[in-house]
Design an enzyme around this catalytic site. Structure first.
Site: not given
Ligand code: ADP
Length: 446
Positions: A291, A294
């Protein structure tokens, strides 16, 4: 191209995805809990749907509500952001089963990398170096003891389904092993519903270095260099840099070549990050995140790439359209994670922000969903802003971060801004000579 994207997330990352969509002429659907009705991601999106009460399991993790929201708004794709459902293979599968595009890897690859033992197995086959440890899940305490004696203490017991530093326990001696074994399994069961654990040698002075990759569905895989995320507290990142002060361009290129070749062989698609520990000039793989991370902005600043835009283009079936030789690394970037926490005790500090003032100027970027008058709800992750700077060199980036930290105001709640100011002013941090254990000691020194 995709026309309408539902963003299955909240906070700064929902805004981040929304911004990329806007620039691409793609409409956005925000989803939100009742606690987030006036959140910035809801205000800015083209449409929004309330998907449930405040608790994440009833809203941001509520797959049926999210899929219904996509159906009623006519969205054709879902971006999961990070956290929540972003690494849930079943969710990715259901999104596609409903005729929608999942902006991420295949469910199979999410599933494979979500099990850290399977991930290590896959990397072993691709000849990626690993941290020494158990060949797979530990079957019994006796096996744990045997392996610990062979690889020598200290050792780490880790949860196969782990994340966020949970289910991870160090044992420095045979006496400590029994407790570490029990506690790691109990924590893993409670947090992930899976008590499978494995063992790794606990490295005493590694850096955490991770590699960002993008892969399209036409066999092109490119890396965007490394991020150094060694500044951690309780195995959670606080400050990240691109590139690493410890790595040479030759080391980066060698690792990048090996990893991209491996992922091409796997048939991986979309964005991914491979995490390594780096000690004595050696890399050892620990896990892969399937994914957006951050800390992706530091890579964006140094490489001049919009990673979310690339994720969307890849999901729409487009080719990357560039090769490894086109990826250039310019200057240095640093990110400080600003959380709503007491900067000394780290106790959560949700509540109303009276005044919010974001810093600006050359090379300063703020990814945040804050605004003056916003009340930070107590139900979610404490991250409230990411302050990112970019400058031609690391010393200039540090000076710029210090200047930006001094300009930034988040008044009404406690935040980690004072801690970041202290870190940036520290001579050891400035020297670049730190390991994953440095910050813990720095915080303890006060
Ligand atoms: P999680 O998925 O829970 O974040 P990781 O496997 O990514 O777990 O590890 C998180 C952090 O824990 C790493 O960045 C590193 O600081 C520390 N860590 C993990 N494995 C080891 C190890 N074998 N030796 C020393 N530190 C480790």
């Amino acid at each position: 191209m995709l026309k309408k994207i539902l963003i299955a997330n909240r906070g700064e990352i929902a805004l981040r995805v929304h911004r990329a969509c806007q620039e691409m002429g793609i409409r956005t659907v925000a989803v939100h809990s009742t606690a987030d009705a006036s959140a910035m991601h809801v205000r800015l999106a083209d449409e929004s749907v309330c998907i449930g009460p405040p608790l994440a399991r009833d809203s941001y993790l509520n797959v049926a509500a999210i899929l219904s929201a996509a159906a009623i708004t006519g969205a054709d794709a879902i971006h999961p952001g990070y956290g929540f459902l972003s690494e849930n293979a079943r969710f990715a599968e259901m999104v596609e089963a409903h005729g929608l595009t999942f902006i991420g890897p295949t469910a199979d690859h999410i599933h494979m990398m979500g099990d850290k033992i399977a991930a290590k197995d896959a990397m072993r086959k691709l000849n990626v170096p690993l941290v020494p440890g158990s060949p797979g899940a530990l079957e019994s305490f006796e096996e744990a003891r045997e392996i610990a004696e062979r690889i020598k203490y200290p050792v780490l017991i880790k949860a196969a389904a782990g994340g966020g530093g949970r289910g991870m326990k160090v044992a420095r001696s045979a006496e400590e092993l029994e407790e570490a074994w029990q506690v790691a399994r109990t924590e893993a069961k409670a947090a992930f519903g899976n008590d499978a654990v494995y063992m790794e040698k606990y490295l005493d002075r590694p850096r955490h270095i991770e590699l960002q990759i993008l892969a399209d569905t036409h066999g092109n895989v490119v890396h965007f260099g490394e991020r150094d995320c060694s500044l951690q507290r309780r195995h959670q990142k606080l400050v990240e840099e691109a590139g690493s002060p410890a790595l040479t361009a030759a080391e980066r290129n060698a690792l990048g070549a090996q990893v991209t070749a491996g992922l091409r062989q796997l048939g991986y698609r979309n964005a991914g990050t491979l995490e390594f520990l780096y000690q004595d000039g050696q890399f050892a793989f620990i896990e892969m995140n399937t994914r957006l991370q951050v800390e992706h902005p530091v890579t964006e600043m140094v490489c001049g790439v919009d990673l979310v835009r690339e994720q969307i283009r890849i999901a729409a079936g487009e080719k990357l359209g560039y090769g490894q030789e086109d990826v250039q690394f310019n200057g240095h970037a640093i990110e400080c994670r600003v959380t709503a926490e007491d900067p000394e005790s780290f106790a959560p500090s949700p509540g109303r922000v009276n005044t919010y003032h974001a810093p600006g100027g050359l090379g300063v970027r703020v990814d945040s969903a804050l605004y003056s008058g916003y009340a930070v709800p107590p139900h979610y992750d404490s991250l409230v802003a990411k302050l990112i700077v970019h400058a031609p060199s690391r010393p200039q980036a540090i000076a710029r971060m210090q200047r930006a930290l001094d300009e930034m105001v988040v008044d009404g709640i406690k935040t980690t801004l004072p801690l970041h100011r202290r870190i940036m002013a520290d001579a050891e941090f400035q020297s670049g000579d730190y390991t994953i254990h440095w910050l813990e000691r720095f915080v303890a020194r006060g």
